[in-house]
Design a protein around this motif. Structure first.
Motif, PDB file in Angstrom:
ATOM      1  N   LYS A 276       0.852  -1.188   0.000  1.00 53.78           N
ATOM      2  CA  LYS A 276       0.000   0.000   0.000  1.00 53.78           C
ATOM      3  C   LYS A 276       0.889   1.240   0.000  1.00 53.78           C
ATOM      4  N   THR A 277       0.398   2.308  -0.624  1.00 58.09           N
ATOM      5  CA  THR A 277       1.218   3.513  -0.762  1.00 58.09           C
ATOM      6  C   THR A 277       0.480   4.727  -0.226  1.00 58.09           C
ATOM      7  N   VAL A 278       1.225   5.598   0.458  1.00 63.07           N
ATOM      8  CA  VAL A 278       0.722   6.869   0.969  1.00 63.07           C
ATOM      9  C   VAL A 278       1.693   7.943   0.493  1.00 63.07           C
TER      10      VAL A 278
ATOM     11  N   GLU B  42      -2.773   7.852 -11.923  1.00 61.11           N
ATOM     12  CA  GLU B  42      -1.860   6.709 -11.993  1.00 61.11           C
ATOM     13  C   GLU B  42      -2.064   5.753 -10.821  1.00 61.11           C
ATOM     14  N   ARG B  43      -3.173   5.946 -10.087  1.00 64.66           N
ATOM     15  CA  ARG B  43      -3.519   5.064  -8.965  1.00 64.66           C
ATOM     16  C   ARG B  43      -2.362   4.962  -7.974  1.00 64.66           C
ATOM     17  N   ALA B  44      -1.920   6.145  -7.522  1.00 67.87           N
ATOM     18  CA  ALA B  44      -0.753   6.194  -6.640  1.00 67.87           C
ATOM     19  C   ALA B  44      -1.071   5.838  -5.195  1.00 67.87           C
ATOM     20  N   GLY B  45      -2.338   5.634  -4.858  1.00 66.43           N
ATOM     21  CA  GLY B  45      -2.683   5.311  -3.487  1.00 66.43           C
ATOM     22  C   GLY B  45      -3.269   6.506  -2.770  1.00 66.43           C
ATOM     23  N   LYS B  46      -3.141   6.556  -1.460  1.00 73.75           N
ATOM     24  CA  LYS B  46      -3.674   7.652  -0.662  1.00 73.75           C
ATOM     25  C   LYS B  46      -2.769   8.868  -0.806  1.00 73.75           C
ATOM     26  N   ILE B  47      -3.353  10.046  -1.111  1.00 79.09           N
ATOM     27  CA  ILE B  47      -2.579  11.259  -1.388  1.00 79.09           C
ATOM     28  C   ILE B  47      -2.979  12.341  -0.405  1.00 79.09           C
TER      29      ILE B  47
ATOM     30  N   LEU C   7      -1.382  17.944   6.589  1.00 78.89           N
ATOM     31  CA  LEU C   7      -0.885  16.752   5.897  1.00 78.89           C
ATOM     32  C   LEU C   7      -0.210  15.810   6.887  1.00 78.89           C
ATOM     33  N   ALA C   8       0.655  16.347   7.737  1.00 84.83           N
ATOM     34  CA  ALA C   8       1.367  15.514   8.705  1.00 84.83           C
ATOM     35  C   ALA C   8       0.384  14.814   9.642  1.00 84.83           C
ATOM     36  N   LYS C   9      -0.609  15.565  10.095  1.00 81.82           N
ATOM     37  CA  LYS C   9      -1.603  14.973  10.986  1.00 81.82           C
ATOM     38  C   LYS C   9      -2.415  13.898  10.266  1.00 81.82           C
ATOM     39  N   GLY C  10      -2.876  14.227   9.045  1.00 80.22           N
ATOM     40  CA  GLY C  10      -3.692  13.290   8.298  1.00 80.22           C
ATOM     41  C   GLY C  10      -2.935  12.044   7.900  1.00 80.22           C
ATOM     42  N   MET C  11      -1.682  12.217   7.434  1.00 80.26           N
ATOM     43  CA  MET C  11      -0.880  11.056   7.050  1.00 80.26           C
ATOM     44  C   MET C  11      -0.628  10.155   8.253  1.00 80.26           C
ATOM     45  N   THR C  12      -0.313  10.766   9.377  1.00 80.89           N
ATOM     46  CA  THR C  12      -0.021   9.989  10.583  1.00 80.89           C
ATOM     47  C   THR C  12      -1.231   9.154  11.001  1.00 80.89           C
ATOM     48  N   GLU C  13      -2.401   9.813  11.063  1.00 73.09           N
ATOM     49  CA  GLU C  13      -3.606   9.100  11.475  1.00 73.09           C
ATOM     50  C   GLU C  13      -3.950   7.982  10.501  1.00 73.09           C
ATOM     51  N   PHE C  14      -3.799   8.252   9.189  1.00 72.12           N
ATOM     52  CA  PHE C  14      -4.130   7.238   8.190  1.00 72.12           C
ATOM     53  C   PHE C  14      -3.207   6.033   8.303  1.00 72.12           C
ATOM     54  N   VAL C  15      -1.898   6.296   8.433  1.00 67.58           N
ATOM     55  CA  VAL C  15      -0.935   5.197   8.496  1.00 67.58           C
ATOM     56  C   VAL C  15      -1.189   4.331   9.719  1.00 67.58           C
ATOM     57  N   VAL C  16      -1.407   4.960  10.881  1.00 70.76           N
ATOM     58  CA  VAL C  16      -1.626   4.199  12.114  1.00 70.76           C
ATOM     59  C   VAL C  16      -2.911   3.392  12.025  1.00 70.76           C
TER      60      VAL C  16
ATOM     61  N   GLU D 167      -4.566   2.471   9.311  1.00 70.97           N
ATOM     62  CA  GLU D 167      -4.464   1.456   8.265  1.00 70.97           C
ATOM     63  C   GLU D 167      -3.674   0.255   8.749  1.00 70.97           C
ATOM     64  N   PHE D 168      -2.660   0.521   9.567  1.00 69.64           N
ATOM     65  CA  PHE D 168      -1.808  -0.561  10.045  1.00 69.64           C
ATOM     66  C   PHE D 168      -2.541  -1.445  11.047  1.00 69.64           C
ATOM     67  N   LYS D 169      -3.582  -0.898  11.682  1.00 71.13           N
ATOM     68  CA  LYS D 169      -4.352  -1.683  12.646  1.00 71.13           C
ATOM     69  C   LYS D 169      -5.316  -2.646  11.957  1.00 71.13           C
ATOM     70  N   GLN D 170      -5.595  -2.361  10.649  1.00 73.60           N
ATOM     71  CA  GLN D 170      -6.521  -3.218   9.923  1.00 73.60           C
ATOM     72  C   GLN D 170      -5.877  -4.560   9.614  1.00 73.60           C
ATOM     73  N   PRO D 171      -6.716  -5.628   9.460  1.00 72.82           N
ATOM     74  CA  PRO D 171      -6.152  -6.931   9.091  1.00 72.82           C
ATOM     75  C   PRO D 171      -5.444  -6.839   7.756  1.00 72.82           C
ATOM     76  N   ARG D 172      -4.346  -7.542   7.641  1.00 70.11           N
ATOM     77  CA  ARG D 172      -3.566  -7.494   6.412  1.00 70.11           C
ATOM     78  C   ARG D 172      -4.285  -8.266   5.312  1.00 70.11           C
ATOM     79  N   ASN D 173      -4.383  -7.670   4.120  1.00 68.33           N
ATOM     80  CA  ASN D 173      -4.977  -8.363   2.988  1.00 68.33           C
ATOM     81  C   ASN D 173      -4.128  -8.154   1.754  1.00 68.33           C
ATOM     82  N   HIS D 174      -4.510  -8.740   0.667  1.00 63.74           N
ATOM     83  CA  HIS D 174      -3.736  -8.659  -0.574  1.00 63.74           C
ATOM     84  C   HIS D 174      -4.410  -7.664  -1.516  1.00 63.74           C
ATOM     85  N   GLY D 175      -3.680  -7.329  -2.564  1.00 60.05           N
ATOM     86  CA  GLY D 175      -4.204  -6.371  -3.544  1.00 60.05           C
ATOM     87  C   GLY D 175      -3.969  -4.950  -3.112  1.00 60.05           C
ATOM     88  N   GLY D 176      -2.652  -4.543  -3.037  1.00 57.67           N
ATOM     89  CA  GLY D 176      -2.298  -3.205  -2.563  1.00 57.67           C
ATOM     90  C   GLY D 176      -2.885  -2.117  -3.452  1.00 57.67           C
TER      91      GLY D 176
END
Length: 575
Positions: free
Chosen positions: A525-527, A542-547, A554-563, A565-574
């Protein structure tokens, strides 16, 4: 011509022709600064027709110098300089020494004095911060690591020049020039050198002590009192009065230059939380007087030098555009920084500007350098500023050419650099399912802190070698290099990573990073961070992921999204 109103006539002509020629320059894809200088040449005494008052123009230029130096002080950050100190300090000082030596050798060949050659060489060695900042902003790389190196390099040049402006007047007599304010004292007896220097440093020390001990508290406090009135014009007036008043007081009470006084005025006001507003509110007036400064500089130019001394001018341009740039390139490589950093710094230095004009004017006033030297410097500045966009445009094809040559790439890419490889001591559990964090600036540090607090493993990819070295000392896995190159992401173990977080403002290589990551790890997955709506739209296509756009939110939003997202169960198809 209305002779009864020379001041109004001079300002009107300078601003009017500055507007016309500046507009024409921008339409020709040249910096507006070239147009301002051309306007000054047109209304100067060396060209036929209308001639503005050079004495009044000189005084307006002094105000321009004060406000420009005040702006430099407002944006001067010891923290930013400290971050790139290991390359900016030695690199800038050695480059100044080399370029000054080239200028002195040229002046000696022409039969000038030692003092004249020194001033001439110093004027050729320092690039324009104004031109550089605009060039980096246009390319969106001002906040990138390489951009910070280039700016830090020029800040060191500015500081060295400020020191030269302080020392040159008391040293002028010993170098065969005139004492300050005395046009007839060439070669006259002077006080011992040590005594002159002691007095000069004593005055400067007294002024600095006053500003650091009293001015640092007094002027920000005064700014707050005026801000509480909620009057925009009073706030702007307070900022400008502080800049000009401190510069004037520094000259009258301590005997130092307007430039140094205004620089410290900016530095002390930067201590206030209102410094950003002060910079914004004073910007229009600073820009207006900057135009008057550059127009007045153009008025001093002698166009005849283009025809009378073409070979000398060619040699000057060669030193500015090629000589000091080549020196800077190899200095950056010797300091073990990437070739891309060397190319950007070299392009940044391939011009001269405002400080060169100030040095040239001071050298002529002290009778150290002949007037032809000032004209050569002005002509060299106009030509180098005009061709600087071409120099920057050549970076991409030059980079492609270097990358195609395996022998050159192997020689300059520093693949044997220990910081470019992840240490084998890093535990394997930190290199599986981790976040690969590209960029460790203001945004990257905030994300890293949140990941650490949540116990999420991550690897940092960062071009700043000092930052990588410190991260490793702190026990955080980090690799030095440009993440746009596959080798860097491979070292960060992108193949086993769960997420790629691109927090660097350098958007030039973002798509290459994403393509490499997905080629090596299709499920990743890409941020992405970006400053531009156009760039964001292109990345979405170009389907770059979360922008994310901006910086603080941005710093606040990226931080919250990454944390989260990482708590979600891992799946395939990034994505």
């Amino acid at each position: 011509m209305p002779h009864d109103f020379p001041l109004i006539t001079t300002i009107a002509a300078a601003l009017g022709f500055g507007l016309l020629f500046g507009f024409a320059a921008t339409r020709l894809k040249l910096p507006a600064l070239v147009g301002y200088l051309a306007a000054g040449i047109l209304i100067g005494p060396a060209t036929p027709g209308f001639a503005a008052d050079t004495v009044l123009a000189g005084q307006l230029a002094e105000i321009g110098v004060m406000l420009m130096m005040f702006g430099v002080g407002l944006h001067f950050s010891l923290d930013d300089l400290w971050e790139v100190r290991r390359i900016a300090l030695p690199g800038a000082i050695l480059q100044i020494a080399a370029a000054t030596g080239m200028g002195m050798a040229l002046a000696h060949w022409w039969g000038w004095s030692l003092g004249g050659g020194l001033v001439f060489g110093l004027a050729l060695s320092v690039a324009s911060t104004v031109v550089l900042l605009r060039a980096l902003e246009e390319r969106g790389i001002l906040d990138s690591f390489n951009g910070r190196i280039a700016v830090g390099w020029l800040v060191v040049e500015d500081l060295v020049t400020v020191l030269v402006l302080v020392l040159l007047p008391p040293l002028a007599s010993s170098m065969g020039g005139a004492a300050p304010g005395d046009a007839h004292s060439v070669g006259a007896a002077a006080a011992p050198l040590w005594q002159t220097l002691a007095i000069t440093f004593g005055k400067v020390g007294g002024f600095v002590a006053f500003m650091m001990l009293i001015g640092r508290k007094l002027f920000p406090w005064l700014l707050w009192q005026v801000a509480r009135t909620n009057s925009r014009e009073l706030f702007t007036l307070c900022v400008i009065a502080a800049a000009v008043g401190i510069a004037y007081g520094a000259t009258k009470l301590f005997g130092i230059s307007f430039a140094l006084g205004a620089f410290f005025a900016g530095m002390v006001l930067r201590e206030s939380e209102l410094s950003h507003r002060a910079a914004q509110e004073s910007l229009p007036l600073r820009d207006a007087f900057a135009v008057l400064f550059f127009v007045s500089v153009g008025m001093l130019f002698e166009p005849s030098i283009l025809f009378e001394q073409p070979l000398q001018l060619l040699a000057v341009v060669a030193i500015i555009v090629f000589g000091k740039s080549i020196v800077a390139f190899f200095l950056v490589i010797l300091l073990r920084y990437p070739m891309r950093t060397a190319q950007l710094v070299s392009a940044s230095l391939a011009q001269i500007g405002e400080f060169s004009f100030i040095l040239a004017a001071l050298g002529v006033s002290l009778k150290l350098m002949p007037h032809e030297g000032q004209s050569l410097i002005l002509a060299g500045a106009i030509i180098s500023i005009a061709v600087n966009p071409v120099v920057f445009a050549s970076l991409k094809p030059l980079e492609r050419w270097f990358s195609k040559s395996q022998r050159l790439a192997a020689k300059f890419d520093r693949s044997a650099d220990p910081l470019a490889e992840l240490p084998r001591s890093v535990p394997q559990e930190k290199l599986s399912g981790q976040v690969v964090l590209v960029g460790y600036g203001r945004v990257g540090r905030r994300i890293a802190a949140a990941l650490t607090a949540q116990g999420i493993p991550f690897v940092v990819a960062e071009q700043n070698r000092e930052a990588v070295d410190q991260l490793r000392k702190d026990g955080i896995p980090a690799v030095a290099g440009n993440a746009g190159e596959p080798a860097v992401l491979i070292q960060a173990h992108i193949t086993r990573a769960r997420m790629l977080v691109i927090a660097t403002p350098d958007t030039f290589h973002v798509r290459a990073m994403i393509e490499t990551a997905r080629a090596l790890n299709p499920d990743i997955k890409t941020v992405v961070r970006t400053h531009s709506d156009e760039e964001a739209e292109l990345l979405r296509n170009e389907r770059a992921g979360k922008i994310f756009l901006g910086e603080h939110e941005l710093a606040k939003g990226m931080t919250e999204f990454v944390v989260e997202e990482f708590k979600q169960p891992r799946n395939h198809g990034g994505h």
